[in-house]
Design an enzyme around this catalytic site. Sequence first.
Site, PDB file in Angstrom:
ATOM      1  N   HIS A 284      -6.255  -6.585  -7.511  1.00 27.51           N
ATOM      2  CA  HIS A 284      -5.396  -7.480  -6.559  1.00 27.51           C
ATOM      3  C   HIS A 284      -5.772  -8.794  -6.533  1.00 27.51           C
ATOM      4  CE1 HIS A 284      -3.408  -8.935  -2.777  1.00 27.51           C
ATOM      5  NE2 HIS A 284      -2.651  -7.847  -3.090  1.00 27.51           N
TER       6      HIS A 284
ATOM      7  N   ASP B 299      -0.676   3.606   1.238  1.00 29.79           N
ATOM      8  CA  ASP B 299      -0.733   2.462   1.875  1.00 29.79           C
ATOM      9  C   ASP B 299      -0.975   1.066   1.026  1.00 29.79           C
ATOM     10  OD1 ASP B 299      -0.864   0.912   4.014  1.00 29.79           O
ATOM     11  OD2 ASP B 299      -2.773   1.753   4.938  1.00 29.79           O
ATOM     12  N   LEU B 300      -0.219   0.392   0.824  1.00 28.54           N
ATOM     13  CA  LEU B 300      -0.026  -0.708  -0.097  1.00 28.54           C
ATOM     14  C   LEU B 300      -1.359  -1.751   0.201  1.00 28.54           C
ATOM     15  CD1 LEU B 300       1.751  -2.047  -2.433  1.00 28.54           C
ATOM     16  CD2 LEU B 300       2.912  -3.270  -0.849  1.00 28.54           C
ATOM     17  N   ASP B 301      -1.925  -1.650  -1.128  1.00 23.01           N
ATOM     18  CA  ASP B 301      -3.143  -2.651  -1.291  1.00 23.01           C
ATOM     19  C   ASP B 301      -4.190  -2.194  -0.202  1.00 23.01           C
ATOM     20  OD1 ASP B 301      -1.958  -4.044  -3.261  1.00 23.01           O
ATOM     21  OD2 ASP B 301      -0.887  -5.574  -2.107  1.00 23.01           O
ATOM     22  N   ALA B 302      -4.311  -1.049   0.223  1.00 18.66           N
ATOM     23  CA  ALA B 302      -5.236  -0.893   1.156  1.00 18.66           C
ATOM     24  C   ALA B 302      -6.140   0.494   0.758  1.00 18.66           C
ATOM     25  CB  ALA B 302      -4.652  -0.309   2.329  1.00 18.66           C
TER      26      ALA B 302
END
Length: 287
Positions: A195, A229-232
């Site tokens: 990311h 859970d997007l980008d988590a």
Amino acid sequence: MGLKNHAILLIHCTDRKGLISTITHFLFEHNGNIIDLDEHVEKSEGIFFMRVQWELDGFDIPKEQIRDSFAKQIANEYEMQWQLHFTDKKPRMAVFVSKASHCLYDILSRHYSGEWQVEIPAIISNHRMHEEVAKRYDIPFYYFEINKENKSEIEAAQMTLLTELDIDFLILARYMQILSDEFIQSFPNKIINIHHSFLPAFAGAKPYHRAYERGVKIIGATSHYVTADLDAGPILEQDVTKITHKDTVEDLIRKGKDLEKIVLSRAIWIHLQRKALVHNNKTVIFD
């Protein structure tokens, strides 16, 4: 360079006295020579974490029986969650990529140079622009045209391909498609993403532009396991670099790409070395 004939145990369970002694005694009594051991206790939860690596040469339990022996003699009694890995097997890694090429080139150079003991049976993309570099490195290239209407159909085809190729884990090397929950659940803690932010900050579109507008003094990159859970997901590796008011958006993007390459490569290395354990959406990274 030949692959080492070692075994690795990754363990976590409720902490109690004597766990290290119990595990190391099991290895000792079967003539195992420990070459690396690291452990950690999460005091707030009372959870014990351990990674131990030992030589299989001279170990008196046949390789194919180690799993059952450890389960019966130790793991079942202590209600352990555990993994057993062997270093003489090269993991099989698929690389997903969209248009940005910097992470892909870094991965391919490390693989080609022999820095990583890993096989890459597939480069998978929703664009054709990297087909030539895949040929140059003699890696099969698979193109999937994805749109809103065919997304589930394409993901099913991709999962079939990954199964046929016996893929162990996936790298999203700036792959700009959101994976479905079903796809992610098929590879739990086996999909590594990079990311372009020091999460959780400036997530979403145009992070370098937003960072520039805020006048930030550092920018970062984060590599993590992918979850629904997007980008988590659980974080594997992060790093930052300093910037100043003199840096343009283009400077931030250039510096950011450098960070993305090195942070992703470190995360892949951690995974290849079996040095990450996930618990409650956090990672324990062993030394």
